[in-house]
Design an enzyme around this catalytic site. Sequence first.
Site, PDB file in Angstrom:
ATOM      1  N   GLU A  74       0.776  -1.229   0.000  1.00 33.97           N
ATOM      2  CA  GLU A  74       0.000   0.000   0.000  1.00 33.97           C
ATOM      3  C   GLU A  74       0.819   1.298   0.000  1.00 33.97           C
ATOM      4  OE1 GLU A  74      -3.473   0.119  -0.151  1.00 33.97           O
ATOM      5  OE2 GLU A  74      -3.141  -1.982  -0.658  1.00 33.97           O
ATOM      6  N   SER A 354     -23.119 -27.324 -24.999  1.00 34.34           N
ATOM      7  CA  SER A 354     -23.895 -26.939 -26.174  1.00 34.34           C
ATOM      8  C   SER A 354     -24.927 -25.843 -25.928  1.00 34.34           C
ATOM      9  CB  SER A 354     -24.600 -28.172 -26.755  1.00 34.34           C
ATOM     10  OG  SER A 354     -23.651 -29.052 -27.313  1.00 34.34           O
TER      11      SER A 354
END
Length: 625
Positions: A74, A354
């Site tokens: 950070e 499919s």
Amino acid sequence: MRAFLILVVVTVNAAIAGYLLVEVPSPNRAATLQTNLYFYADGSPLAQEGQVNRESVPLARVPLHVRRAVLAAEDRDFYSSGSVDVRGMARGAWRTVTGKGVQSGSTITQQFVKNYYLDQEQTFARKAKELVIAMKLGRTESKDAILQGYLNTSFFGRNAYGIEAAAQAYYGKSADRLTVAEGAYLAALLNAPSMYDVVTHPEHEGRALARWRYVLDGMVQQGWLDPAERAATVFPAPRPPRPPADLAGQRGYLVEAVREHLITTGIVDEARLAAGGWRIVTTIRRDRQEELVRAVDTEIVSALDYRRPQDRFVRVGCVSMDPATGEVVALYGGYDFTRQYVSNATRHDFQVGSVFKPFVLAAALSPGALTTGGEPIGPDTIYDGTSGRPVVASGGLVGYAPGNEDGIDYGPVSVRTATAKSVNSVYAQMAADVGLTQVVSTAVALGLPAGTPGLVPAPAIALGAAQPSVLELTGAYATLAHHGVRVEPTLVRSIDHDGAAIGLPARDGAQVIPRAAADTVTEVLVGAVENGTGREAKSTVRPVAGKTGTAEDDRAAWFAGYTPELATVVAVLGQDPVSGTQQSLHGALGQARVDGGGYPARVWAAYTAAVLRGKEPEGFVLQLR
């Protein structure tokens, strides 16, 4: 020049005034966080969440390597630089103004101010206060005191505030026992807690690992970690979360889906949502939710016999949506959120098989798509349905020759019949004719996210190698049902914070494929239910458009379908409950195979028949080309 000097003087005076007038406030209500309340669409209570998980610890109880991991993630210059980063704030403000998202660019001091004294709103007024208070704290508090405050107030996900709560939530240990690897992972979480939780979002594991490596590499660059130790470091898999008992059953899945929707759409950021005080009315209709659960219980759960080892692999995910509005009216994430925390409705790691073929057909029906012989493609176009026939592209053979299910040779067959019978060889050739890039772009236009795993222009795309979630797939099918007008799924009807309503994103859909193309897909899919693999869905005694799908090695079975009023997708997935690996469904539920035309279609039919019972059947209003 005079005007410039006046501007400088005014700016400096404003800054001085702000510094003098803005006092360091009392801590915000983060110390007494509220719960969030969730409601069904009719306003009846659904759930509440937000019990605070926090325990503050002195800095001395946080190992030095954990502190350094946080700094590497950070603010690597925390101890040597000032308390504010004006350039970083300018970048963040510019991104906010230009609509490019939120980027704080803040130092650890600024983030602590936001966590402890202010709120999470991204406004210029809040940013200005953050700047002034951070400058004052930088003059009155030591760096160690600020870092201690930051470590005890930061949000790490899993409702954990502070490093001690995070250590317990992810590793079941106190912060003072965290290893370098564990500390680096917790530090990585600060950037995006939900996204980087590899247990609840396994599809984001690659991003989480990249961020974890970034933290460790930063520690090496700063001289805080020996390169040899870095090279030997292994990713420390966190333990599964422990959902609260009041989110048992489907409530937890619903809350998690709504939370993810709020965060990913930018309605509320994760930290603000976790801070509590929100009243959220969802789109979930209680009656339809109950019918969906009943359909799964009746058709699948009642058929499970755990004396069959394969039945332990069976997982179910379902989503039902109104195609006219995009509202999700029911969602089934699994048997019980407290026992199976990963939602089968929102995960992105199973191939759809499919059920992807209608997107290939939609691309083929759009203007300009031609067969290799130069003919426009339509439902009655004849293809060679021979199993294992090599795909022919403009540059010759592409080296891809997929077989049909059970190796059946269909010979010359129409697109309509190939859809009903799910003929792989036809669809592989059709995708090559249309162009694989066009197939992908059509799927994205219909609603699948561009970053969907497996959604790439490769030959296997036509047979369903993509891995969208059940929720995302439902949205794409809803767009087909809505005549090619984009349907944006939503789970929220209204949201307010302490009585103040929050605006929701506009959902005005665009015509993403021609109506004639969408309606022709619908007409073909009606035939797939009437005469093809989706026959089990005919029991609804209504016009139904749908498609079955089975993933490679039968690891997943799908049925996706819609009536004019409702689009619903049901997936049965195979996963080992201990290892988490995907497993074949061969032999599960007492069947040699579990395919989309069996249990998924039966759940779909039972649910659809129940929620539409008593309503006059609507026919599809189609404009065919």
